[in-house]
Design an enzyme around this catalytic site. Structure first.
Site, PDB file in Angstrom:
ATOM      1  N   LYS A   1       3.113  -1.555   2.828  1.00  0.00           N
ATOM      2  CA  LYS A   1       2.314  -0.506   2.288  1.00  0.00           C
ATOM      3  C   LYS A   1       3.248   0.697   2.089  1.00  0.00           C
ATOM      4  O   LYS A   1       2.919   1.618   1.205  1.00  0.00           O
ATOM      5  CB  LYS A   1       1.203  -0.257   3.018  1.00  0.00           C
ATOM      6  CG  LYS A   1       1.538   0.281   4.507  1.00  0.00           C
ATOM      7  CD  LYS A   1       1.737   1.953   4.591  1.00  0.00           C
ATOM      8  CE  LYS A   1       2.261   2.178   5.950  1.00  0.00           C
ATOM      9  NZ  LYS A   1       2.344   3.754   6.114  1.00  0.00           N
TER      10      LYS A   1
ATOM     11  N   THR B   1      -2.108   5.495   3.204  1.00  0.00           N
ATOM     12  CA  THR B   1      -0.786   5.947   2.765  1.00  0.00           C
ATOM     13  C   THR B   1      -0.534   6.004   1.218  1.00  0.00           C
ATOM     14  O   THR B   1      -0.075   7.150   0.827  1.00  0.00           O
ATOM     15  CB  THR B   1       0.370   4.682   3.303  1.00  0.00           C
ATOM     16  OG1 THR B   1      -0.178   4.719   4.518  1.00  0.00           O
ATOM     17  CG2 THR B   1       1.598   5.556   3.120  1.00  0.00           C
TER      18      THR B   1
ATOM     19  N   SER C   1       1.480  11.467   3.308  1.00  0.00           N
ATOM     20  CA  SER C   1       2.373  10.387   3.477  1.00  0.00           C
ATOM     21  C   SER C   1       3.870  10.673   3.114  1.00  0.00           C
ATOM     22  O   SER C   1       3.881  11.132   1.823  1.00  0.00           O
ATOM     23  CB  SER C   1       1.790   9.213   2.690  1.00  0.00           C
ATOM     24  OG  SER C   1       2.961   8.311   2.395  1.00  0.00           O
TER      25      SER C   1
HETATM   26  O1  LIG Z   1       3.981   9.309   6.225  1.00  0.00           O
HETATM   27  P1  LIG Z   1       4.287   7.550   5.948  1.00  0.00           P
HETATM   28  O2  LIG Z   1       4.276   7.220   4.708  1.00  0.00           O
HETATM   29  O3  LIG Z   1       5.254   7.222   6.753  1.00  0.00           O
HETATM   30  O4  LIG Z   1       3.001   6.928   6.568  1.00  0.00           O
HETATM   31  C1  LIG Z   1       2.450   7.285   7.807  1.00  0.00           C
HETATM   32  C2  LIG Z   1       1.649   6.027   8.202  1.00  0.00           C
HETATM   33  O5  LIG Z   1       2.435   4.847   8.607  1.00  0.00           O
HETATM   34  C3  LIG Z   1       0.333   5.741   7.780  1.00  0.00           C
HETATM   35  O6  LIG Z   1      -0.285   5.006   8.576  1.00  0.00           O
END
Ligand SMILES: O=P(O)(O)OC[C@H](O)CO
Ligand SMILES: NC(=O)c1ccc[n+]([C@@H]2O[C@H](COP(=O)([O-])OP(=O)(O)OC[C@H]3O[C@@H](n4cnc5c(N)ncnc54)[C@H](O)[C@@H]3O)[C@@H](O)[C@H]2O)c1
Length: 334
Positions: A191, A248, A254
């Site tokens: 993801k 995300t 994110s």
């Molecule tokens: O900030 P990111 O893109 O690393 O995403 C954070 C978490 O994995 C969301 O579940």
């Protein structure tokens, strides 16, 4: 479980330590830098990662890894994927025998192409039943603010997953168990790459149809990789699959999506890296390891391949859009 060590005081390590403490579990949080541990001990906040959040009194912080690990019933690993091997090798002599080792990291190791639970088993020398992973729609800042969310604790030993589930359940955090470790880990790693693609699309000015198309086709290629590695297909419809993918890809919080958005607006990889202020956007490295893993298994992952080409081969995100749209026409479930 009475006492848990959380190794890594970045965004998620700190927020997850708070989740455990708010669930009534005593926590010792290990910080790589002494000043972060001292800051938490002195002021009850992590000034670098979560400056607005007051940490509970049953959460202690230390810079001494041995002190953090002593007597822990579970050891939570909250460092970036590509650093897990070197960190864990250093901690190995002090790991308490029989403790559940829990990975928070969402990535696939470069070079070995191993999932994080595989790295943990190999470096710590423990059976798969002793290793769990946490994966789901878990943006650290929202959770640290006490906003409700759910997640998955995946472990091939169901009873061990239930023990850890109890240790981190509270009024705002609802963990489910799952024995499909492979599917949960792949959902979490893939993801991040798809969120980079969504960010690029947003940076190019595209709207919700484009996002929904990338999310859905991203899930399709993730599920194809999962099938090749023996994951349960239904895991990808769950919190560690679709749930985390949607959170995300949609959230401005994110790091992966924000990184992609900068590239879509014409920024460079180096510029996007600088703007991340040292925080990890896992997909930038995992796009390469996942792409290689897919190639080894003969799995088609066009979005992941395209993200790798943008991040590492200088492809323009606009050219990626054209390339994806002009691929050979096919049936949806082919
Ligand atoms: O900030 P990111 O893109 O690393 O995403 C954070 C978490 O994995 C969301 O579940
Ligand atoms: N932040 C989130 O919302 C979130 C949510 C779920 C999962 N995750 C995953 O958790 C893992 C950790 O993410 P994070 O958000 O806490 O990252 P972060 O960048 O905020 O913090 C990383 C932590 O690891 C430490 N560290 C130890 N060795 C390191 C090294 N060699 N290089 C860099 N840092 C090192 C850093 O000091 C820091 O405390 C990642 O795999 C991420 O995908 C993050």
């Amino acid at each position: 479980m009475e006492r848990v060590a959380v190794m890594g005081a970045g965004s998620w390590g700190t927020a997850f330590a708070k989740v455990l403490a708010d669930s009534g579990t005593d926590v010792v949080l290990w910080a790589r830098r002494a000043e972060v541990a001292d800051g938490i001990t002195r002021s009850r906040v992590n000034p670098d990662y979560l400056p607005d959040v007051v940490l509970p009194p049953n959460l202690a912080a230390t810079h001494d890894a041995e002190e953090a690990l002593r007597g822990a019933d579970a050891v939570v690993l909250g460092v970036p994927s590509q650093t897990l091997r070197e960190n864990l090798a250093r901690w190995r002599p002090a790991l308490p025998a029989g403790a559940t080792l829990v990975s928070l990291a969402k990535g696939v190791e470069l070079g070995t192409l191993k999932r994080m639970s595989e790295v943990v088993r190999e470096v710590a020398g423990v059976p798969e039943e002793q290793v769990a992973v946490v994966s789901g729609p878990n943006l650290a800042k929202e959770i640290a603010a006490g906003q409700p969310t759910a997640t998955v604790i995946a472990c091939t030993d169901h009873d061990r997953a239930v023990d850890f589930q109890q240790a981190c359940s509270n009024s705002y955090f609802r963990p489910y168990t799952n024995v499909d470790v492979v599917g949960c880990e792949l959902g979490g790693a893939c993801k991040n790459v798809i969120a980079l693609a969504c960010g690029m699309a947003a940076g190019l000015g595209f709207g919700d149809n484009t996002m929904a198309s990338i999310i859905t086709r991203g899930l399709a290629e993730t599920a194809r990789l999962g099938a090749a590695l023996g994951a349960d297909p239904l895991t990808f419809a769950g919190l560690a699959g679709l749930g985390d993918l949607v959170a995300t890809c949609a959230s401005p919080l994110s790091r992966n999506r924000s990184f992609g958005e900068r590239l879509g607006r014409g920024g460079t990889v180096a510029g996007a890296q600088e703007a991340a202020h040292g925080q990890v956007a896992e997909g930038v490295k995992s796009c390469s390891s996942i792409r290689e893993l897919a190639a080894r298994l003969g799995v088609d992952m066009p979005i992941t391949d395209g993200v790798h080409r943008v991040c590492h081969e200088g492809l323009d995100p606009r050219a990626l859009t054209t390339a994806l749209l002009e691929r050979e026409r096919k049936a949806e479930r082919q």
